[in-house]
Scaffold this motif. Structure first.
Motif, PDB file in Angstrom:
ATOM      1  N   VAL A  48      -2.225  92.431  48.807  1.00  0.00           N
ATOM      2  CA  VAL A  48      -2.061  93.582  47.925  1.00  0.00           C
ATOM      3  C   VAL A  48      -3.055  94.652  48.355  1.00  0.00           C
ATOM      4  N   GLY A  49      -2.545  95.861  48.642  1.00  0.00           N
ATOM      5  CA  GLY A  49      -3.417  96.972  48.992  1.00  0.00           C
ATOM      6  C   GLY A  49      -3.900  97.706  47.759  1.00  0.00           C
ATOM      7  N   THR A  50      -2.963  98.211  46.989  1.00  0.00           N
ATOM      8  CA  THR A  50      -3.282  98.916  45.745  1.00  0.00           C
ATOM      9  C   THR A  50      -2.409  98.351  44.636  1.00  0.00           C
ATOM     10  N   TYR A  51      -2.841  98.567  43.404  1.00  0.00           N
ATOM     11  CA  TYR A  51      -2.061  98.100  42.262  1.00  0.00           C
ATOM     12  C   TYR A  51      -2.371  98.963  41.049  1.00  0.00           C
ATOM     13  N   LYS A  52      -1.454  98.893  40.083  1.00  0.00           N
ATOM     14  CA  LYS A  52      -1.640  99.627  38.830  1.00  0.00           C
ATOM     15  C   LYS A  52      -1.013  98.818  37.699  1.00  0.00           C
ATOM     16  N   TYR A  53      -1.769  98.702  36.608  1.00  0.00           N
ATOM     17  CA  TYR A  53      -1.248  98.042  35.412  1.00  0.00           C
ATOM     18  C   TYR A  53      -0.216  98.955  34.767  1.00  0.00           C
ATOM     19  N   MET A  54       0.922  98.382  34.362  1.00  0.00           N
ATOM     20  CA  MET A  54       1.989  99.175  33.747  1.00  0.00           C
ATOM     21  C   MET A  54       2.091  98.944  32.232  1.00  0.00           C
ATOM     22  N   ARG A  55       2.291  97.673  31.823  1.00  0.00           N
ATOM     23  CA  ARG A  55       2.424  97.357  30.395  1.00  0.00           C
ATOM     24  C   ARG A  55       2.472  95.854  30.196  1.00  0.00           C
ATOM     25  N   SER A  56       2.541  95.432  28.951  1.00  0.00           N
ATOM     26  CA  SER A  56       2.637  94.003  28.652  1.00  0.00           C
ATOM     27  C   SER A  56       3.770  93.751  27.667  1.00  0.00           C
ATOM     28  N   LEU A  57       4.284  92.530  27.701  1.00  0.00           N
ATOM     29  CA  LEU A  57       5.305  92.083  26.749  1.00  0.00           C
ATOM     30  C   LEU A  57       5.048  90.612  26.418  1.00  0.00           C
ATOM     31  N   LEU A  67       1.797  90.398  31.708  1.00  0.00           N
ATOM     32  CA  LEU A  67       1.226  91.679  32.114  1.00  0.00           C
ATOM     33  C   LEU A  67       1.992  92.184  33.327  1.00  0.00           C
ATOM     34  N   ASN A  68       2.415  93.421  33.265  1.00  0.00           N
ATOM     35  CA  ASN A  68       3.222  94.012  34.338  1.00  0.00           C
ATOM     36  C   ASN A  68       2.368  94.945  35.187  1.00  0.00           C
ATOM     37  N   PHE A  69       2.271  94.614  36.473  1.00  0.00           N
ATOM     38  CA  PHE A  69       1.574  95.444  37.449  1.00  0.00           C
ATOM     39  C   PHE A  69       2.574  95.892  38.505  1.00  0.00           C
ATOM     40  N   VAL A  70       2.346  97.046  39.086  1.00  0.00           N
ATOM     41  CA  VAL A  70       3.032  97.429  40.312  1.00  0.00           C
ATOM     42  C   VAL A  70       1.980  97.351  41.407  1.00  0.00           C
ATOM     43  N   SER A  71       2.334  96.706  42.508  1.00  0.00           N
ATOM     44  CA  SER A  71       1.381  96.586  43.608  1.00  0.00           C
ATOM     45  C   SER A  71       2.062  96.995  44.907  1.00  0.00           C
ATOM     46  N   VAL A  72       1.227  97.437  45.845  1.00  0.00           N
ATOM     47  CA  VAL A  72       1.718  97.902  47.138  1.00  0.00           C
ATOM     48  C   VAL A  72       1.065  97.060  48.221  1.00  0.00           C
ATOM     49  N   THR A  73       1.879  96.598  49.156  1.00  0.00           N
ATOM     50  CA  THR A  73       1.369  95.901  50.336  1.00  0.00           C
ATOM     51  C   THR A  73       1.488  96.844  51.519  1.00  0.00           C
ATOM     52  N   HIS A  74       0.558  96.759  52.426  1.00  0.00           N
ATOM     53  CA  HIS A  74       0.566  97.680  53.562  1.00  0.00           C
ATOM     54  C   HIS A  74       1.306  97.128  54.768  1.00  0.00           C
ATOM     55  N   ASP A  75       1.722  95.862  54.706  1.00  0.00           N
ATOM     56  CA  ASP A  75       2.475  95.286  55.820  1.00  0.00           C
ATOM     57  C   ASP A  75       3.517  94.315  55.288  1.00  0.00           C
ATOM     58  N   GLU A  76       4.701  94.837  55.020  1.00  0.00           N
ATOM     59  CA  GLU A  76       5.771  94.028  54.436  1.00  0.00           C
ATOM     60  C   GLU A  76       6.331  92.991  55.413  1.00  0.00           C
ATOM     61  N   THR A  77       6.037  93.125  56.691  1.00  0.00           N
ATOM     62  CA  THR A  77       6.601  92.217  57.699  1.00  0.00           C
ATOM     63  C   THR A  77       5.894  90.870  57.738  1.00  0.00           C
ATOM     64  N   ARG A  78       4.745  90.749  57.107  1.00  0.00           N
ATOM     65  CA  ARG A  78       3.964  89.503  57.167  1.00  0.00           C
ATOM     66  C   ARG A  78       4.343  88.510  56.078  1.00  0.00           C
ATOM     67  N   MET A  79       5.487  88.695  55.459  1.00  0.00           N
ATOM     68  CA  MET A  79       5.886  87.840  54.353  1.00  0.00           C
ATOM     69  C   MET A  79       6.094  86.396  54.817  1.00  0.00           C
ATOM     70  N   GLN A  80       5.557  85.468  54.033  1.00  0.00           N
ATOM     71  CA  GLN A  80       5.705  84.040  54.298  1.00  0.00           C
ATOM     72  C   GLN A  80       5.756  83.344  52.943  1.00  0.00           C
ATOM     73  N   ILE A  81       6.948  82.906  52.544  1.00  0.00           N
ATOM     74  CA  ILE A  81       7.099  82.329  51.207  1.00  0.00           C
ATOM     75  C   ILE A  81       6.601  80.890  51.165  1.00  0.00           C
ATOM     76  N   ASN A  82       6.157  80.487  49.957  1.00  0.00           N
ATOM     77  CA  ASN A  82       5.709  79.110  49.771  1.00  0.00           C
ATOM     78  C   ASN A  82       6.787  78.298  49.062  1.00  0.00           C
ATOM     79  N   ALA A  83       6.477  77.063  48.722  1.00  0.00           N
ATOM     80  CA  ALA A  83       7.457  76.152  48.127  1.00  0.00           C
ATOM     81  C   ALA A  83       7.911  76.576  46.729  1.00  0.00           C
ATOM     82  N   GLU A  84       7.143  77.436  46.041  1.00  0.00           N
ATOM     83  CA  GLU A  84       7.538  77.910  44.711  1.00  0.00           C
ATOM     84  C   GLU A  84       8.687  78.911  44.764  1.00  0.00           C
ATOM     85  N   VAL A  85       8.910  79.505  45.929  1.00  0.00           N
ATOM     86  CA  VAL A  85       9.898  80.579  46.085  1.00  0.00           C
ATOM     87  C   VAL A  85      11.033  80.077  46.970  1.00  0.00           C
TER      88      VAL A  85
END
Length: 127
Positions: A48-57, A67-85
């Motif tokens: 996560v490069g940057t993030y911002k809190y949005m709201r909660s429900l 808690l709802n955050f929006v976050s930005v990653t600076h390199d989307e190509t490095r994605m590697q999912i784990n067993a939860e996904v």
């Protein structure tokens, strides 16, 4: 969200057909922000490069405050999912609106994020 703020990452879990947002639980002694960074790294291998809190429900089914955050990653190509996904995929905003689980808290949070980002992008274009 990718660094250009044009795509959002959605995931599938637990053999479900619908897409949802990344989520996780706060560990003892951990802040919400630390949880955000850890969960993104654990589930999809992205920093996560940057993030911002949005709201909660309140999520009644698990008696949990989400808690709802929006976050930005600076390199989307490095994605590697784990067993939860089961699957993770980047979507343009309109496509994300179509594939997110309808009527879900994930959809509500996604719409809040996209509304915010689209308004911010429009302000930058007009300035």
């Amino acid at each position: 969200m990718n660094k250009e703020r044009t795509k959002v990452l959605l995931i599938r879990q637990h053999n479900m057909v619908d897409y949802i947002l990344l989520a996780g639980y706060v560990n003892r002694g951990e802040s919400a922000e630390e949880t955000l960074i850890r969960e993104v790294k654990e589930e999809v291998g992205l920093d996560v490069g940057t993030y911002k809190y949005m709201r909660s429900l309140y999520f009644e089914r698990s008696n949990t405050l989400m808690l709802n955050f929006v976050s930005v990653t600076h390199d989307e190509t490095r994605m590697q999912i784990n067993a939860e996904v089961d699957h993770a995929q980047w979507f343009a905003f309109d496509e994300a609106r179509r594939v997110i689980m309808k009527g879900s808290m994930a959809e509500s949070f996604l719409l809040t994020i996209l509304e915010h980002v689209e308004a911010e992008n429009a302000r930058q274009l007009n300035s």
